[in-house]
Motif scaffolding. Structure first.
Motif, PDB file in Angstrom:
ATOM      1  N   ASP A   1       0.798  -1.217   0.000  1.00 20.32           N
ATOM      2  CA  ASP A   1       0.000   0.000   0.000  1.00 20.32           C
ATOM      3  C   ASP A   1       0.831   1.267   0.000  1.00 20.32           C
ATOM      4  O   ASP A   1       0.280   2.362  -0.018  1.00 20.32           O
TER       5      ASP A   1
ATOM      6  N   GLU B   1      -7.374  15.043  -7.423  1.00 24.46           N
ATOM      7  CA  GLU B   1      -6.041  15.435  -6.999  1.00 24.46           C
ATOM      8  C   GLU B   1      -5.863  15.166  -5.506  1.00 24.46           C
ATOM      9  O   GLU B   1      -6.819  15.213  -4.738  1.00 24.46           O
ATOM     10  N   ALA B   2      -4.619  14.917  -5.122  1.00 25.97           N
ATOM     11  CA  ALA B   2      -4.269  14.766  -3.708  1.00 25.97           C
ATOM     12  C   ALA B   2      -2.985  15.541  -3.438  1.00 25.97           C
ATOM     13  O   ALA B   2      -2.095  15.598  -4.290  1.00 25.97           O
TER      14      ALA B   2
ATOM     15  N   ILE C   1       3.363   7.530  -1.659  1.00 24.90           N
ATOM     16  CA  ILE C   1       1.901   7.551  -1.555  1.00 24.90           C
ATOM     17  C   ILE C   1       1.411   6.264  -0.912  1.00 24.90           C
ATOM     18  O   ILE C   1       1.807   5.164  -1.324  1.00 24.90           O
ATOM     19  N   ARG C   2       0.532   6.394   0.079  1.00 17.74           N
ATOM     20  CA  ARG C   2      -0.162   5.236   0.642  1.00 17.74           C
ATOM     21  C   ARG C   2      -1.528   5.108  -0.013  1.00 17.74           C
ATOM     22  O   ARG C   2      -2.290   6.068  -0.106  1.00 17.74           O
ATOM     23  N   ARG C   3      -1.847   3.926  -0.477  1.00 20.88           N
ATOM     24  CA  ARG C   3      -3.172   3.662  -1.045  1.00 20.88           C
ATOM     25  C   ARG C   3      -4.216   3.792   0.062  1.00 20.88           C
ATOM     26  O   ARG C   3      -4.269   2.984   0.991  1.00 20.88           O
TER      27      ARG C   3
ATOM     28  N   TYR D   1       7.303  10.954  -5.163  1.00 22.58           N
ATOM     29  CA  TYR D   1       6.125  11.158  -4.315  1.00 22.58           C
ATOM     30  C   TYR D   1       5.783   9.822  -3.678  1.00 22.58           C
ATOM     31  O   TYR D   1       5.479   8.850  -4.383  1.00 22.58           O
TER      32      TYR D   1
ATOM     33  N   LEU E   1      -3.453   6.933  -8.401  1.00 21.94           N
ATOM     34  CA  LEU E   1      -2.069   7.385  -8.568  1.00 21.94           C
ATOM     35  C   LEU E   1      -1.101   6.215  -8.458  1.00 21.94           C
ATOM     36  O   LEU E   1      -0.211   6.035  -9.298  1.00 21.94           O
ATOM     37  N   VAL E   2      -1.263   5.406  -7.410  1.00 18.69           N
ATOM     38  CA  VAL E   2      -0.370   4.268  -7.204  1.00 18.69           C
ATOM     39  C   VAL E   2      -0.472   3.275  -8.360  1.00 18.69           C
ATOM     40  O   VAL E   2       0.524   2.636  -8.738  1.00 18.69           O
TER      41      VAL E   2
ATOM     42  N   THR F   1      -5.664   8.213  -4.342  1.00 21.82           N
ATOM     43  CA  THR F   1      -4.339   7.642  -4.118  1.00 21.82           C
ATOM     44  C   THR F   1      -4.207   6.281  -4.789  1.00 21.82           C
ATOM     45  O   THR F   1      -3.130   5.931  -5.284  1.00 21.82           O
TER      46      THR F   1
ATOM     47  N   ILE G   1       0.485  15.832  -2.023  1.00 19.80           N
ATOM     48  CA  ILE G   1       1.550  14.898  -1.679  1.00 19.80           C
ATOM     49  C   ILE G   1       2.867  15.678  -1.619  1.00 19.80           C
ATOM     50  O   ILE G   1       3.164  16.474  -2.516  1.00 19.80           O
TER      51      ILE G   1
END
Length: 295
Positions: free
Chosen positions: A41, A72-73, A91-93, A89, A101-102, A98, A75
């Motif tokens: 994650d 958008e997030a 990123i945690r799912r 960047y 993005l992941v 997110t 980060i």
């Protein structure tokens, strides 16, 4: 009521250029790194602009990272400031944005607005000891500051990193932690719940500040703290008990950023607009507000 006239045919109208923070820029994903200890994650995306040069940034600055058709997030940039190969960047799912993005494949495109925001005040640090305290994924906004402090180690008598996670398996940047320790940084790790084979401290992050004699600590220190609000609150309180001045304690603030341009008000925290006045804020300014729940 005054009505603005419609320009006659053939006349041009001068329009103000939009703020760069309002314009999404396409970035290509050139690599995806599953972070050590973070599990499936937590992933770092390495991205570069599709066109143009990689912009500069300062530690703790953030970007609005966008997935097409999803959102958008906010980060933080987690790579070193002098690494001109890409921006990272971590990123945690944790939700649809997110996750999108992941899940962007290598070669895929995301959008970036920024970097923007107030950085860690590393150039202004005047104490000879630097304490960096991280909880969970709060180490990501501190990673660039640690890298820069290591590069400028001649400025400090001591650089200390205290990092806590729920379990040993949840710790990210394990290779970086080992490398920083080999470069002279004092790295102290703690976990909430130990796993078989863990022989380090067990307890929340502020407990490692409980014995200043064991750490060889004194009050002439500047502290950068990032993690859950409750962890930052008790860490700052403990530092104050140990004699650290409020002006030497710096925290990050995280709230629901949506515009990144101080227009929408979603990230307001008391008198602060986090995307404008943060994410890094001095403890003496934010103490009254930083435990207020976000909307």
């Amino acid at each position: 009521m005054t009505v603005s006239p419609i320009p006659a045919a053939g006349l041009s109208v001068a329009l103000a250029a939009p703020s760069p923070l309002l314009v999404p820029v396409p970035y290509r994903v050139i690599d995806k790194v599953r972070e050590d200890g973070g599990g499936d994650d937590v992933t770092s995306l390495h991205v570069v602009p599709v066109d143009g040069d990689l912009p500069g940034f300062r530690p703790a600055q953030i970007s609005m990272l966008g997935a097409f058709g999803v959102g958008e997030a906010a980060i933080s940039v987690s790579s070193a400031v002098d690494d001109r190969r890409y921006h990272a960047y971590t990123i945690r799912r944790a939700g649809p944005i997110t996750a999108a993005l992941v899940d962007t494949p290598v070669g895929g495109v995301v959008t970036v607005r920024g970097p923007f925001g107030t950085p860690w005040p590393l150039p202004e640090v005047a104490t000879d000891e630097l304490l960096i305290v991280a909880g969970g994924l709060g180490i990501a906004p501190l990673r660039a500051a640690i890298e820069q402090a290591v590069a400028e180690a001649h400025r400090f008598r001591r650089i200390v990193v205290i990092y806590g996670a729920r379990t040993p398996e949840a710790m990210v940047y394990r290779a970086d932690l080992d490398r920083w320790a080999a470069q002279g940084v004092e790295v102290h790790l703690t976990v909430d719940t130990p796993s078989p084979g863990w022989d380090g401290p067990v307890g929340v992050v502020p407990t490692l500040l409980g014995d200043p004699v064991a750490l060889g600590w004194h009050e002439d220190v500047t502290a950068f703290v990032c993690g859950p609000d409750v962890m930052m609150h008790f860490t700052a309180q403990r530092l104050r008990e140990l004699g650290t001045g409020a002006a030497h304690i710096w925290l990050t603030t995280e709230r629901n950023m949506q515009c990144g341009n101080a227009l929408c008000g979603h990230c307001q925290l008391g008198p602060f607009i986090v995307c404008r006045d943060g994410p890094v804020v001095g403890y003496e300014q934010i103490e009254r507000f930083h435990r207020v729940r976000g909307l």
